[in-house]
Every structure is written in C-alpha cells, then in structure tokens.
Design an enzyme around this catalytic site. Structure first.
Site, PDB file in Angstrom:
ATOM      1  N   LYS A  79      48.637  44.109  39.536  1.00  0.00           N
ATOM      2  CA  LYS A  79      47.385  43.239  39.838  1.00  0.00           C
ATOM      3  C   LYS A  79      47.878  41.763  39.842  1.00  0.00           C
ATOM      4  CE  LYS A  79      42.841  41.599  37.811  1.00  0.00           C
ATOM      5  NZ  LYS A  79      41.922  41.524  36.688  1.00  0.00           N
ATOM      6  N   SER A 154      37.214  41.999  37.817  1.00  0.00           N
ATOM      7  CA  SER A 154      37.818  41.302  38.789  1.00  0.00           C
ATOM      8  C   SER A 154      39.028  42.221  39.613  1.00  0.00           C
ATOM      9  CB  SER A 154      38.681  40.067  38.354  1.00  0.00           C
ATOM     10  OG  SER A 154      39.583  40.407  37.108  1.00  0.00           O
ATOM     11  N   SER A 178      37.052  43.821  33.473  1.00  0.00           N
ATOM     12  CA  SER A 178      37.786  43.946  34.833  1.00  0.00           C
ATOM     13  C   SER A 178      38.763  45.093  35.099  1.00  0.00           C
ATOM     14  CB  SER A 178      38.495  42.725  34.946  1.00  0.00           C
ATOM     15  OG  SER A 178      37.717  41.516  35.193  1.00  0.00           O
TER      16      SER A 178
HETATM   17  N1  GLN Z   1      33.495  40.018  35.465  1.00  0.00           N
HETATM   18  C1  GLN Z   1      33.857  39.417  34.113  1.00  0.00           C
HETATM   19  C2  GLN Z   1      33.861  38.025  34.638  1.00  0.00           C
HETATM   20  O1  GLN Z   1      33.367  37.540  35.509  1.00  0.00           O
HETATM   21  C3  GLN Z   1      34.993  40.075  33.621  1.00  0.00           C
HETATM   22  C4  GLN Z   1      36.191  39.507  34.311  1.00  0.00           C
HETATM   23  C5  GLN Z   1      37.540  39.881  33.558  1.00  0.00           C
HETATM   24  O2  GLN Z   1      37.401  40.943  32.903  1.00  0.00           O
HETATM   25  N2  GLN Z   1      38.700  39.522  34.085  1.00  0.00           N
HETATM   26  O3  GLN Z   1      34.135  37.157  33.732  1.00  0.00           O
END
Ligand code: GLN
Length: 506
Positions: A79, A154, A178
């Site tokens: 990532k 994400s 994410s």
């Molecule tokens: N979807 C969540 C957010 O927008 C989690 C993001 C993440 O785990 N990096 O913050």
C-alpha cells in the site's frame, strides 16, 4: 503448466521450495497479469522496475543452498501509505507526487529481509481517508468482481490486486477499517492486528492512536505467514509492543483442522441494528454463524451498548489526530511547493496545501482543527475520548463472557463508483462495524462468508478478539474458512466474473 498467479502464497512458496518453479517465473507471471488487467482494475500506482532482479537474487541464493524464510520469492504488493526507498510513496496524494523516501517502512524492510519480492505500490484513498479509493488523487481502483463498483477503501488497491490475482499477498493499513472493509467487498482476507503488534514506522500517519499495518491475502494461512514476517517489536515505533507473539501461520494451520470451533463462545452484539444492513449481508452472516454452531460453537448474545457510537467518536478523534499529522506537509520539507511570486512563507504554505490536498483531506483538517480549538476541545475531542473509554469497557465486559465477537464486516456489498462520493456521512457509515476495534486497540479479521443473494457480490464476516489474542482470530478464521471453502467446492474468488479466471479482459 500451473498458472502461478492462481496459487495461494503458501502453495506458491511450496513450489518454490520444491524447485518446481522459480521466483523469476512467479514474479513474471504476476507482472504479466498486472499488464493484462491493471488498465481495468487500477490497483497499482507504481509497478516496480526491480522486481525481476530481486526475484533473480532470491533464486540465486536458493540455488546456493541458503536457508530462506517461508515466503522467500513470493511477490508482494505494498500500500502506498508505506514508504519505500526504491519506489515513490504518495499516500494517494498530489502533495507527495514522486516523493522518494530515504528509508523503508519497517514492514517493508522485514518483507524484503524475508525474501518477498515487492511488485509495486497500491492505490488508496488520499492519506487513507475513505472507504472506496475514490478519494485517491490518481483516480479510483475498480472492484475485480464488477468493474463498475468500488473495491473498498482506503486500501482498495491492495485488496483489488489480491482479488484480481495480480499479487498473492499485500500490505495494508487499517485506521477505521481500511484493511477489513476492502477485504469484505473483494472476497479477500484482511487482518487488523492488535494495536502495537505491527510496527507503524514508515507508515505515513493518519491517526496515530488508531493506525495499524496488516496483511491482505486470499487465505487465512497466507495472512498468518505475512503477519509472522512483519510483526513484532520495533524500537523505531514507540507504541510497538514488547511481546512474544506466537506463530500466526501455526495458529491458522491448527484452526484449519476444525476442532477449535467445539465449545467456542461467539458473541453477537444485541444492539447492532438489523436496519442499515443489506439483507444479503445479514443472511450470509447468519449462515456463517449456523455453520459454526453445527461444529459445536455456542452463539451468545452480548451487550455492547456503545459500539454504535464508534463512528461519531472516530470522526472527532481521527480528524483531530490527522490535522496534526498532516501539518508536516508545509511546502518546505516534503513534496509539492507552489510558488507565490512576492508572497510570504505563509502564502506559499497555503497555496501548496490548497493545491496539494483533495477535498476529503481538507474537510477532515478543518473538522480536526475545529474540534481541537480552545473552547471546543472538551465538548468535542474530550467527549469523544470518553466514548472511546466506554467502548473499551464494552469490549472488556463482552470478552469476559465470550472468546470472540462476530459481526458482518460492513453493512453492504460493494457499492457503485460515484454512489456515495457526494455524501460523506453515507461513506463514513461504511465503517460502523470496523471502527470500534481501532478505538479499543483490539485485533479484527475479515474473511469471506459468501455471496449476497441479491447481487452476487462478496460478503465478509468479522471476528474480534481481546488485545494480544490475534492468534485466536487465525484459528477461528481458518476453521470457518475451511468449512466454507468445502461447502462452496473451492475458493470464492474462483467465481469472480469480471476478469474471468483464466486471463485478462472483461
Ligand atoms: N474509512 C475510514 C476513514 O475514512 C477508515 C480509513 C482507514 O482505516 N484508513 O477514515
């Protein structure tokens, strides 16, 4: 000849060890797969120019009789939130376009030391803020099950790469879901380890009290193998736990024998509303629980009354921490600088941040700065921290009664690109079941539980365990996985229609 991209990482590693394939062949097969499908999927922001050289080096060392680790020679997708010395690291943001790090993230360094072959950097929502990868400054990733749908976020790039057979293993990061939510919508396995179980050093920080790095794979065993390679104490990360972790691969192997479900107490949360969950997601969840019950697991209703306030608390704590973490992008030290002729330092800083950050990042910086400002700090940030404590207490009480807690991994299957992009609250609500684990620091796993009846898209089941008990998740996850894969007559991903199972194209 076997298609090397279709093997699990464990099966591929066995072939490499047995001398039935070389790492160069395995790496080339994945690069070919990327060339064939990534124009459609867009899982990668950067494909490594060195992958074949790294693979050749592993092959040479193996030929020389060197004792290499269990994943040596296996390709790995990374990532883009994780910094790498040999590839740019952008965290999905324009402000870091082309940024080269002077050091490797610890998890990257450990993966290299274990002989894995970095294939490239995967797409993500900008600075890991989002649930769809649509907030990437470099365009969205598409779900290999249906190219008109989101791959989650994400870390949608890592999950899509693994689901599309572009990589057998990927690294992700999970601040509020994410790793687990992308795994849920792509039919893959994702683990958020116990907070502090895996080093955050070199993971571009979103919210430091919530961020954890972890594996995204196609099987529970593969996740265990990768977790074994990257986990454990790191003196570079002050929140890293000094703890002797057991082998997670061994836990997964033990779980696959099935015995672990007998007498296992599985908690389901009474207060989790059925409304808001897609029917096919709830059905798949209940069917998975029934499968476990048939093997002797006991389903116990538990109360976690503050679980549902997780999203509200998270969207104060996360922006507060993120607005501080992102202050370092100041046009001086990293990445982009927009010159303002005749302007002050402050003008340059403002112009750079205006041009370099996307809308979602700006929204959260504004939210976080506001929540931390004098006069509001107690009302917002302080209250959110109290809710966080209440959620931690809910977990402590629940785990006094049950071994694991089970929830659907997310409320719906993959939604369509564009569907929620203009409605931040709907986007945030995706993480209602994943966020509490980050707030409490406990580990969570998402494994595929089946396909939703109404749309044929993958659904995941999430298991949560007490802090330090990650191995329990591998045992339970592998036990359920082996029962479900048997009942399906093979892995779920063999049924992904968008890319076929035998090559590229739609
Ligand atoms: N979807 C969540 C957010 O927008 C989690 C993001 C993440 O785990 N990096 O913050």
């Amino acid at each position: 000849m076997t298609d090397l991209t279709k093997l699990s990482a464990a099966a591929l590693a066995d072939k490499l060890t047995a001398g039935e394939a070389s790492s160069v062949e395995a790496t080339q097969a994945h690069l070919d797969r990327i060339a064939a499908v990534d124009a459609d999927v867009h899982a990668f922001l950067h494909v490594s120019a060195h992958a074949l050289d790294v693979a050749a080096d592993i092959d040479r060392r193996r030929a020389g009789g060197e004792d290499l680790g269990p994943l040596a020679g296996v390709p790995l997708a990374i990532k883009d939130v994780l910094v790498t010395t040999d590839m740019p690291s952008t965290s999905g943001s324009k402000i870091l376009e082309g940024y080269m790090s002077p050091y490797d993230a610890t998890v990257v360094a450990r993966s290299r030391a274990a002989g894995m072959v970095p294939l490239g950097k995967t797409n993500m929502d900008e600075f890991a803020m989002g649930s769809s990868t649509e907030h990437s400054a470099y365009g969205p990733t598409r779900n290999p099950w249906d190219l008109t749908r989101i791959p989650g976020g994400s870390g949608g790039g890592s999950a899509a790469a693994v689901a599309a057979f572009e990589a057998p293993l990927a690294l992700g990061s999970d601040t509020g879901g994410s790793i687990r939510q992308p795994a849920h919508v792509t039919g893959t396995v994702g683990i958020k380890p116990t907070y502090g179980g895996v080093s955050r050093y070199g993971a571009i920080a979103l919210a430091s009290s919530l961020d954890q790095v972890g594996p995204v794979t196609r099987t529970v065993l593969d996740a265990g193998l990768l977790h074994d390679a990257i986990g454990g104490h790191d003196p570079h990360d002050s929140t890293s736990l000094a703890h002797e972790w057991p082998s997670f691969a061994a836990a997964a192997r033990e779980g696959a024998t099935g015995q672990v479900l007998k007498g296992l107490k599985v908690g389901v949360i009474r207060e989790l509303p059925d409304s808001g969950f897609q029917a096919g997601v709830s059905e798949s969840f209940r069917a998975a629980l029934a499968t476990m019950e048939a093997q002797g697991a006991e389903i116990v209703e538990i109360s976690a009354p503050h679980f549902e306030y997780g999203v509200a608390a998270y969207y104060l704590i996360l922006p507060a921490e993120a607005s501080s973490n992102l202050a370092k992008f100041d046009s001086v030290r990293f990445g982009l600088r927009v010159d303002v002729p005749g302007g002050t330092v402050e003008d340059v800083m403002a112009a750079t941040r205006d041009a370099g950050f996307g809308d979602e990042v700006k929204r959260r910086i504004v939210l976080g700065t506001y929540a931390l400002s004098a006069g509001y700090y107690d009302a917002y940030y302080g209250s959110a921290q109290k809710v966080r404590t209440l959620i931690q207490r809910d977990f402590a009480e629940a785990f006094a009664q049950v071994d694991v807690i089970a929830t659907p991994s997310a409320p719906t299957t993959a939604f369509r690109l564009g569907e929620k992009i203009d409605d931040p609250l709907q986007m945030y609500l995706n993480d209602v079941t994943t966020i509490p684990a980050n707030l409490a620091g406990v580990p969570g796993i998402s494994i595929p539980s089946g396909l939703a009846a109404e749309d044929g898209l993958p659904v995941g089941i999430q298991f949560l365990a007490p802090a330090y008990e990650d191995a329990r998740l591998y045992r339970v996850g592998a036990a359920l996985e082996s029962l479900l894969v048997d009942s399906w007559g093979g892995p779920l991903l063999d049924r992904a229609p968008a890319l076929g199972t035998n090559g590229g194209g739609r």
